[in-house]
Design a protein around this motif. Structure first.
Motif, PDB file in Angstrom:
ATOM      1  N   PRO A 116      -6.342   5.684 -10.540  1.00 19.83           N
ATOM      2  CA  PRO A 116      -7.473   5.089  -9.811  1.00 19.83           C
ATOM      3  C   PRO A 116      -7.043   4.642  -8.406  1.00 19.83           C
ATOM      4  CG  PRO A 116      -7.419   4.255 -12.051  1.00 19.83           C
ATOM      5  CD  PRO A 116      -6.167   5.057 -11.873  1.00 19.83           C
ATOM      6  N   VAL A 117      -7.781   5.072  -7.400  1.00 13.35           N
ATOM      7  CA  VAL A 117      -7.399   4.742  -6.024  1.00 13.35           C
ATOM      8  C   VAL A 117      -7.896   3.330  -5.682  1.00 13.35           C
ATOM      9  CG1 VAL A 117      -7.392   7.169  -5.350  1.00 13.35           C
ATOM     10  CG2 VAL A 117      -9.459   5.796  -4.988  1.00 13.35           C
ATOM     11  N   SER A 118      -7.231   2.694  -4.747  1.00  8.84           N
ATOM     12  CA  SER A 118      -7.584   1.308  -4.401  1.00  8.84           C
ATOM     13  C   SER A 118      -7.242   1.001  -2.950  1.00  8.84           C
ATOM     14  CB  SER A 118      -6.874   0.338  -5.348  1.00  8.84           C
ATOM     15  OG  SER A 118      -5.475   0.617  -5.397  1.00  8.84           O
ATOM     16  N   GLY A 119      -7.519   1.965  -2.087  1.00 12.70           N
ATOM     17  CA  GLY A 119      -7.259   1.735  -0.668  1.00 12.70           C
ATOM     18  C   GLY A 119      -8.322   0.841  -0.051  1.00 12.70           C
ATOM     19  N   ARG A 167      -4.238   4.776 -20.971  1.00 16.31           N
ATOM     20  CA  ARG A 167      -4.885   3.476 -20.802  1.00 16.31           C
ATOM     21  C   ARG A 167      -5.410   3.245 -19.384  1.00 16.31           C
ATOM     22  NH1 ARG A 167      -0.701   2.112 -24.474  1.00 16.31           N
ATOM     23  NH2 ARG A 167       0.698   1.351 -22.842  1.00 16.31           N
ATOM     24  N   LEU A 168      -5.179   4.186 -18.498  1.00 10.40           N
ATOM     25  CA  LEU A 168      -5.667   4.030 -17.125  1.00 10.40           C
ATOM     26  C   LEU A 168      -7.182   4.220 -17.070  1.00 10.40           C
ATOM     27  CD1 LEU A 168      -2.925   6.068 -15.234  1.00 10.40           C
ATOM     28  CD2 LEU A 168      -3.072   3.591 -15.547  1.00 10.40           C
ATOM     29  N   ASN A 169      -7.810   3.590 -16.075  1.00  4.92           N
ATOM     30  CA  ASN A 169      -9.258   3.754 -15.877  1.00  4.92           C
ATOM     31  C   ASN A 169      -9.631   5.200 -15.633  1.00  4.92           C
ATOM     32  OD1 ASN A 169     -10.579   1.315 -16.218  1.00  4.92           O
ATOM     33  ND2 ASN A 169      -9.922   0.568 -14.217  1.00  4.92           N
ATOM     34  N   ILE A 204      -4.947   6.385  -1.932  1.00  2.00           N
ATOM     35  CA  ILE A 204      -4.132   5.272  -1.441  1.00  2.00           C
ATOM     36  C   ILE A 204      -4.210   4.209  -2.528  1.00  2.00           C
ATOM     37  CG2 ILE A 204      -3.949   3.457   0.311  1.00  2.00           C
ATOM     38  CD1 ILE A 204      -5.117   5.433   2.338  1.00  2.00           C
ATOM     39  N   TRP A 205      -3.078   3.551  -2.766  1.00  2.00           N
ATOM     40  CA  TRP A 205      -3.020   2.581  -3.862  1.00  2.00           C
ATOM     41  C   TRP A 205      -2.490   1.252  -3.355  1.00  2.00           C
ATOM     42  CZ3 TRP A 205      -1.413   7.623  -4.007  1.00  2.00           C
ATOM     43  CH2 TRP A 205      -2.173   8.466  -4.813  1.00  2.00           C
ATOM     44  N   LYS A 206      -3.075   0.186  -3.929  1.00  2.19           N
ATOM     45  CA  LYS A 206      -2.763  -1.179  -3.501  1.00  2.19           C
ATOM     46  C   LYS A 206      -2.172  -1.939  -4.672  1.00  2.19           C
ATOM     47  CE  LYS A 206      -6.614  -3.163  -2.591  1.00  2.19           C
ATOM     48  NZ  LYS A 206      -7.757  -3.395  -1.719  1.00  2.19           N
ATOM     49  N   LYS A 207      -1.044  -2.558  -4.423  1.00  4.39           N
ATOM     50  CA  LYS A 207      -0.430  -3.420  -5.446  1.00  4.39           C
ATOM     51  C   LYS A 207      -0.507  -4.851  -4.961  1.00  4.39           C
ATOM     52  CE  LYS A 207       4.056  -3.062  -6.434  1.00  4.39           C
ATOM     53  NZ  LYS A 207       5.274  -2.497  -7.077  1.00  4.39           N
ATOM     54  N   ILE A 231       0.801   3.444 -10.027  1.00  7.18           N
ATOM     55  CA  ILE A 231       1.121   3.065 -11.401  1.00  7.18           C
ATOM     56  C   ILE A 231       1.676   4.247 -12.197  1.00  7.18           C
ATOM     57  CG2 ILE A 231      -1.207   3.462 -12.330  1.00  7.18           C
ATOM     58  CD1 ILE A 231      -0.532   0.758 -13.950  1.00  7.18           C
ATOM     59  N   PHE A 287       0.845  -1.196   0.000  1.00  2.00           N
ATOM     60  CA  PHE A 287       0.000   0.000   0.000  1.00  2.00           C
ATOM     61  C   PHE A 287       0.874   1.238   0.000  1.00  2.00           C
ATOM     62  CE2 PHE A 287      -4.380  -1.331   0.640  1.00  2.00           C
ATOM     63  CZ  PHE A 287      -4.226  -2.644   1.036  1.00  2.00           C
ATOM     64  N   GLU A 288       0.479   2.166  -0.867  1.00  7.25           N
ATOM     65  CA  GLU A 288       1.176   3.439  -0.953  1.00  7.25           C
ATOM     66  C   GLU A 288       0.140   4.548  -0.812  1.00  7.25           C
ATOM     67  OE1 GLU A 288       3.193   3.855  -4.674  1.00  7.25           O
ATOM     68  OE2 GLU A 288       3.444   6.017  -4.407  1.00  7.25           O
ATOM     69  N   ALA A 289       0.504   5.634  -0.150  1.00  3.60           N
ATOM     70  CA  ALA A 289      -0.435   6.745   0.027  1.00  3.60           C
ATOM     71  C   ALA A 289       0.217   8.056  -0.392  1.00  3.60           C
ATOM     72  CB  ALA A 289      -0.872   6.851   1.483  1.00  3.60           C
ATOM     73  N   TRP A 311      -1.166  -3.115 -10.054  1.00  6.21           N
ATOM     74  CA  TRP A 311      -1.815  -2.046  -9.289  1.00  6.21           C
ATOM     75  C   TRP A 311      -3.314  -2.236  -9.443  1.00  6.21           C
ATOM     76  CZ3 TRP A 311       0.639   0.760  -5.840  1.00  6.21           C
ATOM     77  CH2 TRP A 311       2.016   0.988  -5.987  1.00  6.21           C
ATOM     78  N   VAL A 312      -4.003  -2.425  -8.332  1.00  5.26           N
ATOM     79  CA  VAL A 312      -5.425  -2.756  -8.364  1.00  5.26           C
ATOM     80  C   VAL A 312      -6.226  -1.588  -8.945  1.00  5.26           C
ATOM     81  CG1 VAL A 312      -7.417  -3.323  -6.908  1.00  5.26           C
ATOM     82  CG2 VAL A 312      -5.178  -4.329  -6.432  1.00  5.26           C
ATOM     83  N   ALA A 313      -7.164  -1.910  -9.839  1.00  4.35           N
ATOM     84  CA  ALA A 313      -8.118  -0.949 -10.429  1.00  4.35           C
ATOM     85  C   ALA A 313      -7.506   0.021 -11.432  1.00  4.35           C
ATOM     86  CB  ALA A 313      -8.856  -0.145  -9.353  1.00  4.35           C
ATOM     87  N   ALA A 314      -6.216  -0.104 -11.710  1.00  2.62           N
ATOM     88  CA  ALA A 314      -5.577   0.877 -12.594  1.00  2.62           C
ATOM     89  C   ALA A 314      -6.100   0.787 -14.020  1.00  2.62           C
ATOM     90  CB  ALA A 314      -4.060   0.679 -12.580  1.00  2.62           C
ATOM     91  N   HIS A 315      -6.301  -0.446 -14.500  1.00  2.00           N
ATOM     92  CA  HIS A 315      -6.670  -0.629 -15.905  1.00  2.00           C
ATOM     93  C   HIS A 315      -8.048  -1.282 -16.031  1.00  2.00           C
ATOM     94  CE1 HIS A 315      -2.173  -0.405 -16.437  1.00  2.00           C
ATOM     95  NE2 HIS A 315      -2.603   0.454 -17.330  1.00  2.00           N
ATOM     96  N   PRO A 316      -8.720  -1.053 -17.180  1.00  2.83           N
ATOM     97  CA  PRO A 316     -10.019  -1.702 -17.407  1.00  2.83           C
ATOM     98  C   PRO A 316      -9.880  -3.229 -17.408  1.00  2.83           C
ATOM     99  CG  PRO A 316      -9.607  -0.027 -19.093  1.00  2.83           C
ATOM    100  CD  PRO A 316      -8.345  -0.171 -18.295  1.00  2.83           C
TER     101      PRO A 316
END
Lengths: 138, 80
Positions: free
Chosen positions: B76-79, B46-48, A121-124, B10, A49-51, A133-138
């Protein structure tokens, strides 16, 4: 009445609970997020997790403030982890207290749902054969 | 003007840095920055989603930028 923290050390559910405890409270609802061992059938080794801490703290505070106004709850505590988390570890804890249980349940759900939409906040996810990286791409 | 752009997740991987320095004409807005960066780093398209924050607040595309602002790209955030 609001306690917001971003920490790179293990979260304490008890700390959040103690913060929201109040003599006027008839209910405390806690949400504890935990790291699951698989996602869509794929084995997860760990999460990272990165914030953007300055902004994440502000966005979490906005959520807590809105929850207090919308659901007439008493106190809110939201803690989020950063760094490497193994299976079973706790990335997020949200505790809410209110006079009656319905408000605390609703507010707690609102807080976690909104956190997932707005807080930077981002989750890998790390797998055996790669990472994403979760949710980054379709 | 020369502005510094913070990157996370990303976007940091795509740009290969946590701090992008970008040269923009004075009077540029958030949409101008987004367009320039998407030209420079096509993978951003290409990102959401890709939002811009100025001084730790989400902004709209027409928000003017100043070189003293803290500007960040928010993928896109994913906390939680």
């Amino acid at each position: 009445m609001i306690d917001i923290q971003i920490l790179d050390t293990p979260l304490s559910v008890e700390q959040c609970r103690n913060y929201v405890a109040a003599d006027d409270a008839g209910a405390i609802v806690e949400f504890i997020g935990t790291v699951r061992r698989q996602t869509q059938g794929k084995a997860v080794i760990r999460l990272e997790f990165e914030a953007y801490p300055a902004m994440a703290l502000l966005e979490m505070r906005k959520i807590a403030e809105e929850a207090i106004v919308r659901f007439s709850i008493l106190r809110v505590s939201m803690h989020h982890r950063t760094g490497i988390l193994e299976i079973g570890a706790i990335p997020v804890v949200i505790a809410v207290s209110s006079a009656h249980r319905a408000a605390a349940f609703e507010a707690c759900q609102f807080c976690i749902d909104t956190l997932k939409q707005t807080v930077p906040i981002w989750k890998k996810e790390i797998f055996e054969d790669g990472e994403v990286w979760v949710a980054a791409h379709p | 003007m020369k502005i510094r752009v913070l990157t996370f997740g990303i976007v940091r991987d795509i740009t290969n840095t946590g701090n992008l320095w970008v040269e923009l004409p004075a009077g540029s807005n958030s949409a101008d920055l987004q367009t320039l960066l998407q030209e420079q780093f096509p993978a951003l398209k290409r990102l959401n989603s890709l939002r811009i924050a100025v001084n730790a607040e989400y902004v709209t595309p027409d928000t003017l930028l100043r070189d003293s602002d803290e500007i960040a790209l928010i993928p896109p955030v994913s906390g939680g």
